[in-house]
Design a protein around this motif. Sequence first.
Motif, mmCIF file in Angstrom:
data_model
loop_
_atom_site.group_PDB
_atom_site.id
_atom_site.type_symbol
_atom_site.label_atom_id
_atom_site.label_comp_id
_atom_site.label_asym_id
_atom_site.label_seq_id
_atom_site.Cartn_x
_atom_site.Cartn_y
_atom_site.Cartn_z
ATOM 1 N N LYS A 240 29.070 48.608 37.425
ATOM 2 C CA LYS A 240 27.627 48.789 37.431
ATOM 3 C C LYS A 240 27.073 48.250 38.744
ATOM 4 O O LYS A 240 27.351 47.111 39.123
ATOM 5 N N GLU B 89 23.558 47.581 40.901
ATOM 6 C CA GLU B 89 22.110 47.431 40.787
ATOM 7 C C GLU B 89 21.505 47.332 42.182
ATOM 8 O O GLU B 89 22.014 46.606 43.039
ATOM 9 N N SER C 36 18.097 46.305 43.122
ATOM 10 C CA SER C 36 16.856 45.777 42.548
ATOM 11 C C SER C 36 15.631 46.102 43.395
ATOM 12 O O SER C 36 14.567 46.380 42.838
ATOM 13 N N THR D 160 19.704 51.757 39.267
ATOM 14 C CA THR D 160 21.010 51.291 38.806
ATOM 15 C C THR D 160 21.948 52.493 38.756
ATOM 16 O O THR D 160 21.502 53.629 38.576
#
Length: 157
Positions: free
Chosen positions: A95, A97, A99, A104
Amino acid sequence: MKRKRYGHTKLGIMTFLLLSIMFTHCTSDKTENIVLENGNFRYEMDHTGKNLHFIDKESNTDYLYTDTVSYCASVKQNGKEFKVSSVTLKGDLMKLEFSDAGVTAEVKISKTKDRINFKVASINGQAESMTFVNVPLKLEGMPYESFAACVLAMNLY
């Protein structure tokens, strides 16, 4: 006879260590580095996606270009590039990310002896493009070099 027992004990310890390492590399948390490896190379990044190592296992040479800091992935949004902010690996699902961009992505990873395949499973948020497996190397890509690595797209896009 003692030699034989020692060999079995040594084999048992080696098996235990290898299994421990395998299970360690199947998951990650915020304190562990993420390691992707096969029979030829070992690629390591930290939980923020910063590239740490790209090692040829045969020569134990780290080919990661370290004169500048690099990250494993980025997304482009409205013409601006955003670097990955967090990476986790659980089993075969990585995963990513981003931000600052509100994006994502999940990437499915499958390994064989001589390669690692990455397949984008999902992207959530607005992104024009995503770059991943961004690993600058010290290599020139010339035939005289003893090690080579490349990323190939599995589709036309």
